[in-house]
Scaffold this motif. Structure first.
Motif, mmCIF file in Angstrom:
data_model
loop_
_atom_site.group_PDB
_atom_site.id
_atom_site.type_symbol
_atom_site.label_atom_id
_atom_site.label_comp_id
_atom_site.label_asym_id
_atom_site.label_seq_id
_atom_site.Cartn_x
_atom_site.Cartn_y
_atom_site.Cartn_z
ATOM 1 N N MET A 1 0.838 -1.188 0.000
ATOM 2 C CA MET A 1 0.000 0.000 0.000
ATOM 3 C C MET A 1 0.878 1.246 0.000
ATOM 4 O O MET A 1 1.887 1.290 0.671
ATOM 5 C CB MET A 1 -0.865 0.029 1.258
ATOM 6 C CG MET A 1 -1.950 -0.982 1.321
ATOM 7 S SD MET A 1 -3.488 -0.078 1.426
ATOM 8 C CE MET A 1 -4.429 -0.872 0.189
ATOM 9 N N THR A 2 0.430 2.217 -0.700
ATOM 10 C CA THR A 2 1.149 3.487 -0.737
ATOM 11 C C THR A 2 0.430 4.490 0.165
ATOM 12 O O THR A 2 -0.734 4.286 0.546
ATOM 13 C CB THR A 2 1.190 4.047 -2.165
ATOM 14 O OG1 THR A 2 -0.158 4.368 -2.560
ATOM 15 C CG2 THR A 2 1.810 3.057 -3.138
ATOM 16 N N THR A 3 1.109 5.559 0.465
ATOM 17 C CA THR A 3 0.493 6.616 1.268
ATOM 18 C C THR A 3 -0.791 7.092 0.595
ATOM 19 O O THR A 3 -1.819 7.274 1.258
ATOM 20 C CB THR A 3 1.473 7.788 1.451
ATOM 21 O OG1 THR A 3 2.629 7.301 2.131
ATOM 22 C CG2 THR A 3 0.843 8.919 2.238
ATOM 23 N N GLN A 4 -0.743 7.269 -0.709
ATOM 24 C CA GLN A 4 -1.925 7.764 -1.436
ATOM 25 C C GLN A 4 -3.106 6.804 -1.316
ATOM 26 O O GLN A 4 -4.246 7.242 -1.164
ATOM 27 C CB GLN A 4 -1.592 8.027 -2.908
ATOM 28 C CG GLN A 4 -0.651 9.197 -3.102
ATOM 29 C CD GLN A 4 -1.234 10.528 -2.642
ATOM 30 O OE1 GLN A 4 -2.176 10.615 -1.867
ATOM 31 N NE2 GLN A 4 -0.648 11.601 -3.106
ATOM 32 N N SER A 5 -2.843 5.499 -1.391
ATOM 33 C CA SER A 5 -3.959 4.557 -1.295
ATOM 34 C C SER A 5 -4.531 4.516 0.124
ATOM 35 O O SER A 5 -5.742 4.387 0.304
ATOM 36 C CB SER A 5 -3.544 3.156 -1.766
ATOM 37 O OG SER A 5 -2.536 2.618 -0.939
ATOM 38 N N VAL A 6 -3.673 4.669 1.125
ATOM 39 C CA VAL A 6 -4.166 4.710 2.498
ATOM 40 C C VAL A 6 -4.983 5.982 2.714
ATOM 41 O O VAL A 6 -6.060 5.945 3.320
ATOM 42 C CB VAL A 6 -3.001 4.603 3.512
ATOM 43 C CG1 VAL A 6 -3.489 4.854 4.929
ATOM 44 C CG2 VAL A 6 -2.323 3.247 3.410
ATOM 45 N N LEU A 7 -4.490 7.107 2.207
ATOM 46 C CA LEU A 7 -5.239 8.353 2.342
ATOM 47 C C LEU A 7 -6.576 8.290 1.609
ATOM 48 O O LEU A 7 -7.572 8.870 2.071
ATOM 49 C CB LEU A 7 -4.406 9.540 1.854
ATOM 50 C CG LEU A 7 -3.196 9.878 2.732
ATOM 51 C CD1 LEU A 7 -2.348 10.964 2.067
ATOM 52 C CD2 LEU A 7 -3.618 10.282 4.128
ATOM 53 N N ALA A 8 -6.620 7.578 0.497
ATOM 54 C CA ALA A 8 -7.892 7.385 -0.214
ATOM 55 C C ALA A 8 -8.860 6.583 0.647
ATOM 56 O O ALA A 8 -10.064 6.873 0.668
ATOM 57 C CB ALA A 8 -7.652 6.694 -1.556
ATOM 58 N N GLU A 9 -8.360 5.600 1.367
ATOM 59 C CA GLU A 9 -9.209 4.832 2.297
ATOM 60 C C GLU A 9 -9.738 5.721 3.413
ATOM 61 O O GLU A 9 -10.896 5.593 3.813
ATOM 62 C CB GLU A 9 -8.439 3.677 2.918
ATOM 63 C CG GLU A 9 -8.282 2.477 2.034
ATOM 64 C CD GLU A 9 -7.615 1.350 2.799
ATOM 65 O OE1 GLU A 9 -8.270 0.767 3.693
ATOM 66 O OE2 GLU A 9 -6.430 1.076 2.511
ATOM 67 N N VAL A 10 -8.880 6.590 3.930
ATOM 68 C CA VAL A 10 -9.301 7.504 4.991
ATOM 69 C C VAL A 10 -10.388 8.434 4.449
ATOM 70 O O VAL A 10 -11.397 8.679 5.122
ATOM 71 C CB VAL A 10 -8.099 8.293 5.550
ATOM 72 C CG1 VAL A 10 -8.559 9.385 6.513
ATOM 73 C CG2 VAL A 10 -7.112 7.352 6.242
ATOM 74 N N ALA A 11 -10.220 8.940 3.239
ATOM 75 C CA ALA A 11 -11.239 9.808 2.622
ATOM 76 C C ALA A 11 -12.554 9.057 2.442
ATOM 77 O O ALA A 11 -13.634 9.615 2.696
ATOM 78 C CB ALA A 11 -10.733 10.345 1.283
#
Length: 110
Positions: free
Chosen positions: A1-11
């Motif tokens: 997982m990348t930071t961007q994909s984790v942040l997308a999950e948070v969003a």
């Protein structure tokens, strides 16, 4: 997982929370300590799930904690009329597994 994909999950979790609880109007009615309490509760559940070996559930709770933190920051920004300013990144020393191993107690900030 990348930071961007984790942040997308948070969003995505924020969107889910808004749909469930009513969004900005509800968030803005919550005092900051209530947000902090919720984050602490969910983080505690993550710790319990991790101890039980349920890393998927622990991760899910941590995503919820992150989304709650976003909700709190957004609410603070709205309350301050958009004058909320991000603090500069703090210089921190790396935390080693040796310094955190075996800690079951929570942090007491008071």
């Amino acid at each position: 997982m990348t930071t961007q994909s984790v942040l997308a999950e948070v969003a995505a979790e924020r969107t889910r929370q808004d749909a469930q609880w009513g969004g900005a109007a509800r968030d803005d009615a919550m005092p900051v300590p209530a947000f902090v309490q919720l984050m602490g509760d969910y983080a505690g559940w993550a710790r319990v799930k991790a101890r039980e070996g349920s890393l998927v559930e622990a991760r899910q709770r941590l995503v919820q904690v992150a989304a709650l933190a976003v909700a709190a920051v957004e609410s603070l920004d709205r309350r301050s009329g958009g004058r909320g300013e991000a603090a500069p990144p703090a210089e921190t020393a790396p935390v080693s597994a040796d310094t955190t191993a075996g800690r079951d107690e929570g942090l007491n900030w008071e």
